[in-house]
Design an enzyme around this catalytic site. Structure first.
Site, PDB file in Angstrom:
ATOM      1  N   HIS A  27       9.729  11.590   9.705  1.00 50.84           N
ATOM      2  CA  HIS A  27       9.693  12.732   8.987  1.00 50.84           C
ATOM      3  C   HIS A  27       8.718  13.949   9.189  1.00 50.84           C
ATOM      4  CE1 HIS A  27      11.474   9.996   5.610  1.00 50.84           C
ATOM      5  NE2 HIS A  27      12.516  10.299   6.614  1.00 50.84           N
ATOM      6  N   GLY A  30       5.926  -1.248   3.576  1.00 52.60           N
ATOM      7  CA  GLY A  30       5.449  -0.084   2.590  1.00 52.60           C
ATOM      8  C   GLY A  30       6.357   1.054   2.171  1.00 52.60           C
ATOM      9  N   SER A  46       9.819   2.058  -0.031  1.00 46.74           N
ATOM     10  CA  SER A  46      10.770   1.550  -1.209  1.00 46.74           C
ATOM     11  C   SER A  46      12.280   1.594  -0.527  1.00 46.74           C
ATOM     12  CB  SER A  46      10.594   2.560  -2.400  1.00 46.74           C
ATOM     13  OG  SER A  46      11.042   3.857  -1.889  1.00 46.74           O
TER      14      SER A  46
HETATM   15  N1  APR Z   1       0.842  -2.208   0.768  1.00 47.47           N
HETATM   16  C1  APR Z   1       2.226  -2.174   1.176  1.00 47.47           C
HETATM   17  N2  APR Z   1       3.108  -1.600   0.345  1.00 47.47           N
HETATM   18  C2  APR Z   1       2.722  -1.001  -0.622  1.00 47.47           C
HETATM   19  C3  APR Z   1       1.131  -0.889  -1.166  1.00 47.47           C
HETATM   20  C4  APR Z   1       0.213  -1.545  -0.306  1.00 47.47           C
HETATM   21  N3  APR Z   1      -0.844  -1.620  -0.596  1.00 47.47           N
HETATM   22  N4  APR Z   1       1.229   0.005  -2.214  1.00 47.47           N
HETATM   23  C5  APR Z   1       2.553   0.461  -2.634  1.00 47.47           C
HETATM   24  N5  APR Z   1       3.401  -0.462  -1.663  1.00 47.47           N
HETATM   25  C6  APR Z   1       5.091  -0.041  -1.548  1.00 47.47           C
HETATM   26  C7  APR Z   1       5.428   0.246  -2.817  1.00 47.47           C
HETATM   27  O1  APR Z   1       5.630  -1.063  -3.433  1.00 47.47           O
HETATM   28  C8  APR Z   1       6.922   0.971  -2.544  1.00 47.47           C
HETATM   29  O2  APR Z   1       7.748   0.094  -2.173  1.00 47.47           O
HETATM   30  O3  APR Z   1       5.079   1.042  -0.736  1.00 47.47           O
HETATM   31  C9  APR Z   1       6.331   1.691  -1.206  1.00 47.47           C
HETATM   32  C10 APR Z   1       6.256   3.148  -1.185  1.00 47.47           C
HETATM   33  O4  APR Z   1       7.521   3.646  -1.535  1.00 47.47           O
HETATM   34  P1  APR Z   1       7.645   5.110  -1.732  1.00 47.47           P
HETATM   35  O5  APR Z   1       6.496   5.745  -2.520  1.00 47.47           O
HETATM   36  O6  APR Z   1       9.002   5.592  -1.965  1.00 47.47           O
HETATM   37  O7  APR Z   1       7.271   5.815  -0.428  1.00 47.47           O
HETATM   38  P2  APR Z   1       8.416   5.988   1.091  1.00 47.47           P
HETATM   39  O8  APR Z   1       9.172   4.554   1.010  1.00 47.47           O
HETATM   40  O9  APR Z   1       7.550   5.848   2.458  1.00 47.47           O
HETATM   41  O10 APR Z   1       9.019   7.130   0.943  1.00 47.47           O
HETATM   42  C11 APR Z   1      10.241   7.576   1.572  1.00 47.47           C
HETATM   43  O11 APR Z   1      10.671   9.642   0.833  1.00 47.47           O
HETATM   44  O12 APR Z   1       9.689  11.348  -0.382  1.00 47.47           O
HETATM   45  C12 APR Z   1      10.051  10.849   0.890  1.00 47.47           C
HETATM   46  O13 APR Z   1       9.401  11.936   3.233  1.00 47.47           O
HETATM   47  C13 APR Z   1       9.071  11.236   2.018  1.00 47.47           C
HETATM   48  O14 APR Z   1       8.773   9.816   3.785  1.00 47.47           O
HETATM   49  C14 APR Z   1       8.929   9.642   2.228  1.00 47.47           C
HETATM   50  C15 APR Z   1      10.308   9.039   2.030  1.00 47.47           C
END
Ligand code: APR
Length: 231
Positions: free
Chosen positions: A104, A175, A177
């Site tokens: 990204h 980490g 979703s």
């Molecule tokens: N350690 C590991 N995982 C964690 C922690 C932690 N300390 N804290 C939270 N999480 C997990 C949450 O449970 C969740 O499953 O990290 C995940 C974060 O999910 P999102 O906030 O959806 O982030 P992400 O999956 O990276 O989003 C993907 O969406 O908005 C776009 O471009 C943006 O790259 C991003 C993409």
């Protein structure tokens, strides 16, 4: 050496103090995602978007890699590791990982707004340049924009990432979703002979019938447990 591929998301940087997107108090609770992270949003108000990324970029000066990032780098002692990250921060690099695919984009880079993927105009900002302004130009005369893949734009590196996933003997999801495609679809390229691990303190809905070992911990503790299991 066995091949290990890591698919990381915002959660691996949470312990470094960088907000995730979809957790409570996440970034998308504070900002209208389509206004600050879509090509339409940028075209409608480039200054608002440029300033949103200026804030996120400057935050990099105040955060550092956590043990989760460090252990991803340490796995290179035992495996041929590729990190495929959805994150735009530079914490995997700073932790010492060498093979990193940013799906990204990268906060520390800027590009042309005519053709964001023209390598001639993609460049790394020095810390003193972290504040991009309206009127700052790329080499082709267009407005300088963040080198970020916004919603509505192609993900140029997904092909490289899929090739890596196909070769994985071990695939680690940490980490994320698994909400956003095509990144979340990378699991479909992973051989059924490979071992798949998920490191996340919460349950993550992944539509697959394959066996996944869920280490239900945060990144740092979860990576320590993973090391005990695979090294
Ligand atoms: N350690 C590991 N995982 C964690 C922690 C932690 N300390 N804290 C939270 N999480 C997990 C949450 O449970 C969740 O499953 O990290 C995940 C974060 O999910 P999102 O906030 O959806 O982030 P992400 O999956 O990276 O989003 C993907 O969406 O908005 C776009 O471009 C943006 O790259 C991003 C993409």
């Amino acid at each position: 050496m066995k091949k290990l591929v890591i698919l990381s998301g915002a959660g691996i940087s949470a312990e470094s103090g960088i907000s995730t997107f979809r957790d409570s108090d996440g970034l998308w609770e504070k900002y209208p995602v389509m206004q600050v992270a879509s090509i339409e949003g940028y075209e409608a108000d480039p200054e608002l978007v440029i300033n949103f990324y200026n804030e996120r970029r400057k935050q990099l000066l105040d955060v550092k890699p956590n043990q989760g990032h460090v252990l991803c780098a340490e796995l290179e002692k035992y495996f041929d590791v590729t990190v495929v990250t959805q994150n735009v921060d530079n914490l995997h690099e700073r932790a010492g990982s060498h093979k990193i695919i940013h799906l990204h984009g990268e906060l520390t880079k800027v590009c042309s707004s005519y053709n964001p993927n023209n390598p001639r105009y993609i460049r790394e900002l020095k810390p003193e340049e972290f504040e991009v302004k309206m009127g700052d130009k790329a080499g082709d005369g267009s407005q300088l924009r963040p080198f970020i893949v916004w919603f509505g734009e192609d993900v140029p590196r997904i092909g490289d990432a899929a090739c890596e996933a196909e070769k994985a003997d071990i695939f680690v999801i940490i980490g994320t979703s698994m909400n956003v495609y095509p990144a979340a679809g990378l699991l479909n390229y992973v051989s059924y002979n490979a071992d798949v691990y998920l490191i996340d303190p919460k349950d993550v809905r992944i539509n697959t019938d394959r066996k996944i070992t869920h280490i239900k911990k945060g990144a740092s503790e979860g990576m320590k447990e993973l090391m005990r299991l695979i090294v």
